[in-house]
Design a protein around this motif. Structure first.
Motif, PDB file in Angstrom:
ATOM      1  N   ILE A 203       0.837  -1.202   0.000  1.00 21.73           N
ATOM      2  CA  ILE A 203       0.000   0.000   0.000  1.00 21.73           C
ATOM      3  C   ILE A 203       0.874   1.254   0.000  1.00 21.73           C
ATOM      4  O   ILE A 203       0.624   2.214  -0.750  1.00 21.73           O
ATOM      5  N   LEU A 204       1.908   1.267   0.825  1.00 21.02           N
ATOM      6  CA  LEU A 204       2.801   2.431   0.867  1.00 21.02           C
ATOM      7  C   LEU A 204       3.578   2.576  -0.436  1.00 21.02           C
ATOM      8  O   LEU A 204       3.859   3.698  -0.884  1.00 21.02           O
ATOM      9  N   GLU A 205       3.920   1.450  -1.068  1.00 14.88           N
ATOM     10  CA  GLU A 205       4.599   1.524  -2.368  1.00 14.88           C
ATOM     11  C   GLU A 205       3.702   2.192  -3.399  1.00 14.88           C
ATOM     12  O   GLU A 205       4.157   3.020  -4.210  1.00 14.88           O
ATOM     13  N   LEU A 206       2.412   1.858  -3.380  1.00 11.99           N
ATOM     14  CA  LEU A 206       1.471   2.491  -4.302  1.00 11.99           C
ATOM     15  C   LEU A 206       1.360   3.985  -4.008  1.00 11.99           C
ATOM     16  O   LEU A 206       1.341   4.812  -4.928  1.00 11.99           O
ATOM     17  N   ALA A 207       1.280   4.350  -2.731  1.00 15.53           N
ATOM     18  CA  ALA A 207       1.187   5.766  -2.369  1.00 15.53           C
ATOM     19  C   ALA A 207       2.401   6.537  -2.884  1.00 15.53           C
ATOM     20  O   ALA A 207       2.261   7.636  -3.438  1.00 15.53           O
ATOM     21  N   GLU A 208       3.581   5.965  -2.729  1.00 17.36           N
ATOM     22  CA  GLU A 208       4.791   6.648  -3.175  1.00 17.36           C
ATOM     23  C   GLU A 208       4.858   6.705  -4.703  1.00 17.36           C
ATOM     24  O   GLU A 208       5.349   7.680  -5.283  1.00 17.36           O
ATOM     25  N   LEU A 209       4.337   5.691  -5.371  1.00 17.97           N
ATOM     26  CA  LEU A 209       4.330   5.657  -6.830  1.00 17.97           C
ATOM     27  C   LEU A 209       3.501   6.812  -7.396  1.00 17.97           C
ATOM     28  O   LEU A 209       3.863   7.412  -8.418  1.00 17.97           O
ATOM     29  N   PHE A 210       2.409   7.156  -6.701  1.00 14.08           N
ATOM     30  CA  PHE A 210       1.518   8.211  -7.177  1.00 14.08           C
ATOM     31  C   PHE A 210       1.683   9.524  -6.403  1.00 14.08           C
ATOM     32  O   PHE A 210       0.965  10.479  -6.680  1.00 14.08           O
ATOM     33  N   GLY A 211       2.597   9.533  -5.442  1.00 13.62           N
ATOM     34  CA  GLY A 211       2.701  10.721  -4.608  1.00 13.62           C
ATOM     35  C   GLY A 211       1.411  11.011  -3.876  1.00 13.62           C
ATOM     36  O   GLY A 211       1.052  12.169  -3.637  1.00 13.62           O
ATOM     37  N   ALA A 212       0.697   9.957  -3.497  1.00 19.19           N
ATOM     38  CA  ALA A 212      -0.638  10.099  -2.903  1.00 19.19           C
ATOM     39  C   ALA A 212      -0.539  10.300  -1.402  1.00 19.19           C
ATOM     40  O   ALA A 212       0.108   9.520  -0.693  1.00 19.19           O
ATOM     41  N   ARG A 213      -1.187  11.328  -0.910  1.00 21.81           N
ATOM     42  CA  ARG A 213      -1.279  11.512   0.529  1.00 21.81           C
ATOM     43  C   ARG A 213      -2.171  10.423   1.121  1.00 21.81           C
ATOM     44  O   ARG A 213      -3.164  10.035   0.512  1.00 21.81           O
ATOM     45  N   PHE A 214      -1.790   9.920   2.292  1.00 19.48           N
ATOM     46  CA  PHE A 214      -2.611   8.884   2.917  1.00 19.48           C
ATOM     47  C   PHE A 214      -2.890   9.232   4.369  1.00 19.48           C
ATOM     48  O   PHE A 214      -2.137   9.939   5.034  1.00 19.48           O
ATOM     49  N   VAL A 215      -4.022   8.752   4.826  1.00 17.11           N
ATOM     50  CA  VAL A 215      -4.444   8.880   6.214  1.00 17.11           C
ATOM     51  C   VAL A 215      -4.769   7.474   6.707  1.00 17.11           C
ATOM     52  O   VAL A 215      -4.839   6.527   5.924  1.00 17.11           O
ATOM     53  N   THR A 216      -4.967   7.343   8.006  1.00 16.86           N
ATOM     54  CA  THR A 216      -5.355   6.040   8.545  1.00 16.86           C
ATOM     55  C   THR A 216      -6.643   6.182   9.336  1.00 16.86           C
ATOM     56  O   THR A 216      -7.011   7.272   9.780  1.00 16.86           O
ATOM     57  N   THR A 217      -7.319   5.078   9.505  1.00 14.68           N
ATOM     58  CA  THR A 217      -8.390   5.015  10.495  1.00 14.68           C
ATOM     59  C   THR A 217      -7.734   4.880  11.865  1.00 14.68           C
ATOM     60  O   THR A 217      -6.534   4.601  11.964  1.00 14.68           O
ATOM     61  N   PRO A 218      -8.474   5.067  12.960  1.00 17.45           N
ATOM     62  CA  PRO A 218      -7.849   4.922  14.281  1.00 17.45           C
ATOM     63  C   PRO A 218      -7.159   3.580  14.480  1.00 17.45           C
ATOM     64  O   PRO A 218      -6.057   3.519  15.040  1.00 17.45           O
ATOM     65  N   ASP A 219      -7.768   2.496  14.004  1.00 16.39           N
ATOM     66  CA  ASP A 219      -7.160   1.177  14.190  1.00 16.39           C
ATOM     67  C   ASP A 219      -6.121   0.855  13.126  1.00 16.39           C
ATOM     68  O   ASP A 219      -5.484  -0.202  13.184  1.00 16.39           O
ATOM     69  N   GLY A 220      -5.895   1.736  12.172  1.00 18.27           N
ATOM     70  CA  GLY A 220      -4.840   1.531  11.178  1.00 18.27           C
ATOM     71  C   GLY A 220      -3.581   2.300  11.482  1.00 18.27           C
ATOM     72  O   GLY A 220      -2.538   2.091  10.843  1.00 18.27           O
ATOM     73  N   LYS A 221      -3.613   3.196  12.471  1.00 12.24           N
ATOM     74  CA  LYS A 221      -2.463   4.059  12.764  1.00 12.24           C
ATOM     75  C   LYS A 221      -1.210   3.251  13.118  1.00 12.24           C
ATOM     76  O   LYS A 221      -0.092   3.640  12.771  1.00 12.24           O
ATOM     77  N   GLY A 222      -1.386   2.132  13.812  1.00 12.20           N
ATOM     78  CA  GLY A 222      -0.242   1.359  14.274  1.00 12.20           C
ATOM     79  C   GLY A 222       0.557   0.684  13.179  1.00 12.20           C
ATOM     80  O   GLY A 222       1.626   0.147  13.446  1.00 12.20           O
ATOM     81  N   PHE A 223       0.080   0.689  11.939  1.00 10.26           N
ATOM     82  CA  PHE A 223       0.792   0.028  10.850  1.00 10.26           C
ATOM     83  C   PHE A 223       1.810   0.931  10.162  1.00 10.26           C
ATOM     84  O   PHE A 223       2.602   0.456   9.364  1.00 10.26           O
TER      85      PHE A 223
END
Length: 602
Positions: A250-270
């Motif tokens: 998922i982070l590789e895809l974000a970096e490929l597109f320069g996409a800003r990402f956020v998390t849900t509360p239970d996704g923050k720990g990843f």
């Protein structure tokens, strides 16, 4: 030739029969299956109707194999421990209880696992079959207090064994359902069934093939998504709690597109809060920067591994739930909550993103957009001045800062329902140290479990969950410190489980946010203009309570008190430590979203 006296003595000796062949019982079969799965611990409270399972564990342990029992102080705590163990290890968590009240005490913990998709096996006892309908002690079949009926509403598989020939088939079916549908299952077993002998002497089935989770994916949907992404210039990503094993892709895809990402509360720990494309938590106790990303007119929003329930969707906010949404999940139940989405992509999330990256890299990719301005973690905070405030009593914001100053990056934090969750979601950052480590915890630790460095509970959120879950996490992994963030209200409900951590010699730090109140109730009443009633708690000296149990405790009133602790000794200790933190109870946690949902906030 033997002497005559020797022959005479042999004739006079009593006849010796060979020792009886050990009987292989249904209970032994259960334990052998758990052993085959590599499950090292079973959490529960013994009782007469479940005694054969403990006997079978004892027999296996004498042979140097099988799971070991961990005795909880309350069955609800046992279920929470099994939940934490499953999150940390990626294995099925197992909890057991006797019939009647033992079984009903498990239900809250099992329901919590159901609503949070945690694989868990609950085994409860019953009186013997011939006693059904005769008012046997703690009878809980259909002729008594029907616990099987109760579990039906919060399990993926639920059954009563009525014959020994059902034992293996139903156990294997339950394990398959727990693994493949990611949730709890329940078996209720009469005590005489558990004791019945079997002709076989071990498992008949190879669980490695039966429990294998196939990497199913909707190929057509993935190809459609790839085409959509190729023409997208403004992409936003929401990382949910189901993204653990897929986070690298998922982070590789974000970096490929320069996409800003956020998390849900239970996704923050990843994720790494210092990642240049990370803009904070969206949802309960979240950050304004995360809301800004979704309000900045993205062309597509990828919501990945999330239920889109109240806390993870900012109370079903239209900035996510609209026709720009691409919802990616393996859970049909989650996908049912986004009928307005442009596209649903069904499948195992890690497989979806591996395939998606293959397709994108094989074709033409648009140039990445200009790099968005980086937001430092402290700039996301609602009240950054209080994050490093030196005031006494200690600000809860400052408590989050102090913990990450003194604890190593490998620490697992478990936040309890209530104010503890709100403060942790918003303010716990793993700040400076995370710039030295691009991804924490190490990638190889994250690929196989649904954990992360911060674990919080969503949807069905019982007070005291973190106390048991932290013990299960520490029991599943002795190599990382575990911090339980809990309130005095939660600790007064479930704090007796700290004695389990002491008995098991687990390196666990219990941090009690002590404000003499049911904090979320108090602040909720104030924010709503409601009557101020029933939120007060006695100001308990938890240090004295811990010391009475043989556990070191400390009272902390100011930031300076953290400097006086011997943190190296605490982290080396084979056993728990309790920190009674006297926080400023007038500080209002970031809970406006909850007030809005209740119809009393703005």
């Amino acid at each position: 030739m033997l002497p005559a006296t020797f022959l005479l003595e042999r004739m006079m000796m009593p006849h010796q029969t060979p020792p009886p062949t050990p009987v292989y019982e249904v209970a032994d079969l259960f334990i052998d299956y758990l052993d085959a799965l590599g499950i090292a611990y079973v959490f529960g409270v013994p009782g007469g109707a479940i005694e054969p399972l403990y006997n079978a564990m004892a027999r296996a342990m004498r042979q140097g194999r099988g799971p070991k029992p961990v005795v909880a102080r309350h069955e609800n705590g046992a279920a929470f421990m099994a939940d934490g163990y499953a999150r940390e290890t990626g294995k099925i968590g197992v909890c057991i209880a006797t019939s009647g009240p033992g079984a009903t005490n498990l239900i809250t913990g099992v329901a919590c696992a159901f609503d949070n998709s945690v694989p868990l096996l609950a085994i409860t006892g019953q009186p013997s079959l011939p006693s059904f309908g005769k008012r046997a002690l703690q009878e809980s079949a259909c002729t008594g207090i029907n616990t099987v009926g109760m579990f039906r509403h919060c399990t993926r598989y639920n059954s009563l064994l009525s014959h020994r020939d059902q034992a293996e088939g139903k156990l294997v079916n339950a394990l398959m359902r727990a693994t493949q549908t990611r949730g709890p299952v329940h078996l209720s077993v009469p005590v005489d069934i558990l004791r019945m002998p079997l002709k076989q002497t071990g498992p008949s089935y190879d669980l490695s093939t039966l429990l294998y989770r196939p990497s199913l994916v909707d190929e057509a949907a993935v190809r459609e998504l790839a085409e959509l992404l190729r023409s997208t210039k403004r992409l936003a990503i929401v990382v949910g709690g189901g993204c653990g094993e897929a986070i690298d892709s998922i982070l590789e895809l974000a970096e490929l597109f320069g996409a800003r990402f956020v998390t849900t509360p239970d996704g923050k720990g990843f994720i790494n809060p210092a990642h240049r494309l990370y803009y904070g938590v969206f949802g309960f106790a979240g950050h304004y920067t995360a809301n800004a990303v979704l309000l900045d007119e993205p062309e597509l929003v990828l919501a990945i591994g999330t239920s889109l329930g109240e806390w993870v969707s900012a109370a079903w906010c239209e900035t996510v739930l609209n026709d720009k949404l691409i919802h990616i999940d393996e859970s049909e139940e989650h996908l049912m909550r986004s009928p307005m989405a442009k596209l649903h992509v069904r499948g195992r999330i890690s497989t979806v993103f591996q395939r998606l990256l293959e397709l994108l890299k094989a074709g033409h990719l648009p140039p990445p957009p200009p790099v968005a301005p980086e937001v430092r973690p402290i700039e996301m905070l609602r009240e950054p001045d209080k994050y490093r405030c030196n005031a006494t009593p200690l600000k809860p914001q400052r408590l989050m800062y102090e913990l990450t100053r003194y604890l190593p990056p490998s620490t697992r934090y478990v936040a309890d329902a209530g104010n503890s969750t709100a403060w942790a979601i918003h303010y716990l950052q793993h700040h400076d140290r995370r710039r030295e480590h691009h991804d924490l915890p190490p990638l190889e630790e994250r690929r196989h479990f649904n954990g992360g460095w911060l674990r919080v509970i969503m949807d069905f959120a019982p007070m005291g969950w973190a106390i048991g879950a932290a013990i299960g996490i520490a029991r599943g992994n002795r190599d990382c410190p575990v911090v339980c963030l809990t309130g005095d209200g939660s600790y007064l409900m479930n704090g007796q489980e700290i004695t389990v951590a002491a008995e098991e010699q687990l390196n666990l730090i219990f941090v009690i946010l002590n404000d003499g109140a049911l904090g979320m109730v108090k602040h909720g009443q104030r924010l709503a203009g409601a009557e101020q009633i029933c939120w007060q708690l006695p100001r308990v000296d938890f240090q004295l309570q811990a010391e009475s149990l043989g556990i070191p405790g400390h009272i902390l009133r100011s930031p300076h008190d953290f400097e006086l602790l011997d943190w190296q000794a605490i982290l080396r200790r084979d056993g728990p430590t309790l920190l009674d933190v006297r926080i400023d109870g007038e500080e209002v946690p970031p809970m406006n979203l909850r007030m809005k949902t209740l119809g009393t906030g703005k």
